[in-house]
Write an enzyme that holds these catalytic residues in place. Structure first.
Site, PDB file in Angstrom:
ATOM      1  CG  ASP A   9       1.927  24.964   5.055  1.00 50.66           C
ATOM      2  OD1 ASP A   9       2.698  24.052   5.369  1.00 50.66           O
ATOM      3  OD2 ASP A   9       0.749  24.784   4.693  1.00 50.66           O
ATOM      4  CG  LEU A  10       5.773  23.802   0.822  1.00 52.29           C
ATOM      5  CD1 LEU A  10       6.765  22.742   0.365  1.00 52.29           C
ATOM      6  CD2 LEU A  10       5.832  25.023  -0.082  1.00 52.29           C
ATOM      7  CG  ASP A  11       1.544  19.459   1.387  1.00 49.14           C
ATOM      8  OD1 ASP A  11       1.350  19.041   0.235  1.00 49.14           O
ATOM      9  OD2 ASP A  11       2.588  19.244   2.026  1.00 49.14           O
ATOM     10  N   GLY A  44       5.924  20.791   6.922  1.00 50.37           N
ATOM     11  CA  GLY A  44       6.098  19.517   7.598  1.00 50.37           C
ATOM     12  C   GLY A  44       6.845  18.526   6.727  1.00 50.37           C
ATOM     13  CE  LYS A 204       5.018  24.192   9.075  1.00 46.60           C
ATOM     14  NZ  LYS A 204       4.009  24.602   8.063  1.00 46.60           N
ATOM     15  CG  ASP A 227      -3.120  24.610   5.279  1.00 45.63           C
ATOM     16  OD1 ASP A 227      -3.879  23.661   5.025  1.00 45.63           O
ATOM     17  OD2 ASP A 227      -1.898  24.467   5.425  1.00 45.63           O
ATOM     18  CG  ASN A 230       1.867  22.041  10.482  1.00 47.62           C
ATOM     19  OD1 ASN A 230       0.871  22.577   9.994  1.00 47.62           O
ATOM     20  ND2 ASN A 230       2.803  21.493   9.733  1.00 47.62           N
TER      21      ASN A 230
END
Length: 278
Positions: A9-11, A44, A204, A227, A230
């Site tokens: 995941d990124l953010d 997302g 996802k 984190d 989602n």
């Protein structure tokens, strides 16, 4: 060690609060790629907005974007799978968005369209990355006055996700209840002040299945870092789900491991270094 694939995941996970991955983590991941471990992202964000991260770490596999609605291959610069929101349900979503007057974003296969009451363009630009984790990408990110939503012809676009953002976090549960009245959609809170709306059954894990079916990805040899809420479905789909210590309670509940450090202190680096040493 059977670990062959790592998905990030990124953010709040791979990215620090400054919206970039930390150098120590980047260099470590590049070394893993040289050793044959494949890396990609599941976010997302739109694939358009993932591109900046891909300049730090080149993914070995297509990226899972828009919470699984669009899987995009940067190598060929083409989407390999799209599951858009059905046009039949968009009018009901639009009616709700217009009624509650909250900022919202249409993610499409080509651009992101924002509709907001924030008329100060400078303020909009500054909050795009700080509030919704959006990179400032000229020509692919269109900011409109809220009233322009009435003129937006959604049938001319392939809408993969609608992001609803509120300044009042306490309003999110109320907005979620309104979405419960709309059939054939899925929604999830990827941030405490936002709701992501996708087509029914899209998440996802749905995007992960595209990689499993087409890119020889074995979930039993795959680790996922995340984190937020989602990330739950994709956590449940792989052998090694890892939540960042700064993650939501639901994310941590569905993880097999929790990092010792957060996304601002190389949590991924320290976890992987220890995990791979065992």
């Amino acid at each position: 060690m059977e670990l062959k694939n790592i998905i990030f995941d990124l953010d709040g996970t791979l990215l620090s609060s400054n919206q970039i991955p930390l150098e120590q983590t980047v260099e470590f991941l590049k070394d893993l790629q040289k050793k044959g471990i494949r890396i990609t992202f599941a976010s997302g964000r739109s694939h358009i907005l993932i591109r900046n991260t891909a300049t730090f770490i080149t993914p070995n596999l297509p990226v899972i974007s828009s919470n699984g609605a669009l899987v995009y291959d940067f190598a060929s610069e083409k989407p390999v799978h799209i599951k858009p929101i059905d046009n039949k349900v968009i009018p009901a979503i639009m009616q709700m968005l217009l009624e509650f007057q909250e900022t919202f974003y249409f993610y499409t296969d080509k651009k992101v369209f924002a509709f907001t009451h924030e008329l100060d363009s400078a303020k909009i630009l500054s909050t795009r990355s700080q509030i919704v984790g959006i990179d400032l990408i000229e020509n692919n990110y269109i900011v409109n006055k809220f009233e322009k939503a009435l003129d937006f012809d959604f049938k001319q676009h392939t809408i993969t996700k609608i992001l609803l953002v509120t300044k009042n976090r306490e309003k999110v549960p109320f907005l979620a209840k309104q979405l419960d009245q709309i059939q054939d959609i899925n929604y999830v809170s990827s941030m405490t002040f936002a709701l992501d709306i996708m087509q029914k059954d899209v998440n996802k894990a749905y995007g992960l299945k595209v990689l499993v079916d087409n890119y020889n990805l074995d979930p039993e040899k795959t680790m996922v870092f995340g984190d937020a809420d989602n990330d739950v479905e994709i956590f449940q789909s792989v052998k090694w789900p890892v939540a960042l210590v700064n993650g939501t309670d639901l994310a941590k509940k569905n993880a097999k491991f929790i990092t010792e450090y957060d996304n601002n202190h190389n949590g991924i680096y320290f976890f992987l270094k220890k995990f791979l040493a065992t």
